[in-house]
Design an enzyme around this catalytic site. Structure first.
Site, PDB file in Angstrom:
ATOM      1  N   LEU A 156       0.865  -1.176   0.000  1.00 25.36           N
ATOM      2  CA  LEU A 156       0.000   0.000   0.000  1.00 25.36           C
ATOM      3  C   LEU A 156       0.905   1.230   0.000  1.00 25.36           C
ATOM      4  O   LEU A 156       1.890   1.274   0.729  1.00 25.36           O
ATOM      5  CB  LEU A 156      -0.906   0.031   1.238  1.00 25.36           C
ATOM      6  CG  LEU A 156      -2.168  -0.821   1.219  1.00 25.36           C
ATOM      7  CD1 LEU A 156      -2.864  -0.743   2.587  1.00 25.36           C
ATOM      8  CD2 LEU A 156      -3.140  -0.386   0.129  1.00 25.36           C
ATOM      9  N   ASP A 157       0.567   2.221  -0.811  1.00 27.21           N
ATOM     10  CA  ASP A 157       1.348   3.456  -0.833  1.00 27.21           C
ATOM     11  C   ASP A 157       1.306   4.134   0.531  1.00 27.21           C
ATOM     12  O   ASP A 157       0.346   3.938   1.301  1.00 27.21           O
ATOM     13  CB  ASP A 157       0.782   4.416  -1.884  1.00 27.21           C
ATOM     14  CG  ASP A 157       0.889   3.863  -3.298  1.00 27.21           C
ATOM     15  OD1 ASP A 157       1.837   3.111  -3.558  1.00 27.21           O
ATOM     16  OD2 ASP A 157       0.019   4.193  -4.118  1.00 27.21           O
ATOM     17  N   PRO A 158       2.320   4.950   0.865  1.00 28.70           N
ATOM     18  CA  PRO A 158       2.271   5.703   2.135  1.00 28.70           C
ATOM     19  C   PRO A 158       0.992   6.534   2.275  1.00 28.70           C
ATOM     20  O   PRO A 158       0.487   6.705   3.388  1.00 28.70           O
ATOM     21  CB  PRO A 158       3.515   6.593   2.057  1.00 28.70           C
ATOM     22  CG  PRO A 158       4.471   5.810   1.219  1.00 28.70           C
ATOM     23  CD  PRO A 158       3.616   5.131   0.172  1.00 28.70           C
ATOM     24  N   ALA A 192      -1.909   5.660   1.363  1.00 21.02           N
ATOM     25  CA  ALA A 192      -3.063   4.783   1.558  1.00 21.02           C
ATOM     26  C   ALA A 192      -3.146   4.275   2.999  1.00 21.02           C
ATOM     27  O   ALA A 192      -2.138   4.116   3.688  1.00 21.02           O
ATOM     28  CB  ALA A 192      -2.991   3.610   0.598  1.00 21.02           C
TER      29      ALA A 192
END
Length: 325
Positions: free
Chosen positions: A48-50, A52
Site C-alpha cells: 500500500l502506498d504511504p 493509503a
C-alpha cells in the site's frame, strides 16, 4: 544515553489484519508490527502506498508461505479523486504537472466516463510504482528523472461506483482484481472528463477472503503489547483463515504422513487445482494439488505436516477460527 534493548524474536505463526496508518510504507508498517510481536519471520501481502490506509494482511511464520495467494486476491477500496489537477505520481504526494478547468458535470456525465473503466480493461501503470523494469522499480528510475514508458497490462475492475460528489472531489468505491492501480483508474477518469485528476485519499476496505475484516490499528497493538504477548497473540487469525477460498480436502493420518514425505495420495474426487489440505483431526497441513480428479500431490506444506502439529498451533486454531472472515 542507554541503547534500546535488542528485540529477541520468537517463532510465531498466524495472520494479522492490520489497519495501515497514513504516512508509512507497507514495509515500515510490517517492521514496526513485527517487532511488537517479536516474530522471527514476517511478510506482507502486497504494498500500500504511504498515502493509503486500511487493510494490510501481515503473515507471520508459516503463514508467509501463502502470502502470495493473498497478494493475488480481489480487493476493495474507497478513494477520493480530485478533478482538475494531474500530478507526476497520480496522487496527492506528487508534484502538480497540469491544472485545468473542471467542466460542468452531472452524474450522467460521470457515469459515462466510469463505464469504460469497468470489467476487463487494459491499464497503464503509474510511473511511480513498484513494478520492475530491468530488475529495478519504476519509482527508482522516475526519481532519477529517467524517461519511462510505463507498461500496460490486463486487469479486471469488478465495480467502480460514484458514492458522493463535493465540487471537484469525487468519492468512489472500487472492487478489483490483482494488479489494478486505483491511481491509474482515477488518472484515466480525469482524462476522459477532459480535466485530469489525482488521488487525494485511498483506503483499502478488504482483501479476499477477508471481506469483513476486524482490523487492528498500530495504536491498538501498542496498547495490547503493554498487556503482554498473550493479548497480542489473540489478535492473530490461524493460517487456515487465509485458505478459506480453496476447496477443503481431509486426509487420514496415514495419507497425511505420506503427503508430508512428498508422496502423492488418493483423495476425494473433485476438480483439479489447488486445495487446502487438513488432517482428519482438523489441523491444516498446507496446500495440495489435485490431479486427475482424485490424486493429491504436495504443493506447499507447513512445517508440522509430518508431525502431529505443535500444541500451541492447535490451540490457537481452535481459539481463533471463529474470527476468520
Amino acid at each position: 544515553m542507554s541503547k534500546k534493548p535488542r528485540t529477541v524474536f520468537r517463532a510465531l505463526d498466524g495472520i494479522l489484519l492490520f489497519d495501515k496508518p497514513l504516512g508509512l510504507s507497507s514495509n515500515q508498517a510490517l517492521q514496526q508490527v513485527r517487532h511488537l510481536f517479536r516474530a522471527e519471520k514476517a511478510g506482507h501481502t502486497g504494498s500500500l502506498d504511504p498515502l493509503a490506509t486500511g487493510l494490510l494482511p501481515l503473515c507471520f511464520g508459516e503463514a508467509t508461505k501463502i502470502a502470495g495467494l493473498l497478494l493475488g486476491s480481489s480487493k476493495a477500496y474507497e478513494t477520493t479523486a480530485v478533478l482538475g489537477v494531474t500530478t507526476d505520481t497520480d496522487d496527492a504526494d506528487g508534484v502538480p504537472l497540469l491544472e485545468r478547468l473542471v467542466p460542468e458535470l452531472d452524474d450522467a456525465a460521470i457515469e459515462a466516463a466510469l463505464a469504460p473503466l469497468r470489467g476487463p480493461i487494459r491499464q497503464r501503470a503509474p510511473i511511480y510504482s513498484a513494478l520492475k523494469q530491468g530488475g529495478e522499480p519504476l519509482y527508482a528510475k522516475a526519481r532519477r528523472g529517467e524517461a519511462i514508458e510505463a507498461p500496460e497490462r490486463d486487469v479486471v475492475v469488478h465495480a467502480l461506483e460514484l458514492i458522493e460528489r463535493d465540487g471537484p472531489r469525487l468519492r468512489l468505491k472500487v472492487e478489483c482484481g490483482s494488479g489494478t492501480y486505483v491511481r491509474s483508474l482515477v488518472r484515466d477518469l480525469g482524462e476522459t472528463l477532459g480535466c485530469g485528476a489525482h488521488v487525494a485519499s485511498l483506503r483499502r476496505l478488504w482483501v479476499a477472503p477477508f471481506t469483513q475484516p476486524r482490523m487492528f490499528t498500530l495504536d491498538e497493538l501498542q496498547a495490547l503489547a503493554g498487556q503482554g504477548e498473550g493479548a497480542l497473540d489473540a489478535c492473530l487469525l490461524p493460517i487456515e483463515a487465509g485458505l478459506a477460498a480453496f476447496p477443503r480436502v481431509e486426509l487420514d493420518s496415514e495419507a497425511a504422513r505420506r503427503l508430508g514425505y512428498g508422496q502423492s495420495v488418493s483423495c476425494d474426487a473433485g476438480e483439479d487445482g489447488l486445495v487446502a489440505v487438513f488432517s482428519d483431526a482438523g489441523h491444516c497441513l498446507g496446500l495440495g494439488q489435485r490431479q486427475d480428479g482424485h490424486r493429491l500431490l504436495p504443493q506447499r506444506l507447513f512445517r508440522w505436516a509430518t508431525q502431529s502439529g505443535p500444541i500451541e498451533h492447535r490451540e490457537k486454531a481452535e481459539q481463533t477460527s471463529d474470527r476468520s472472515s
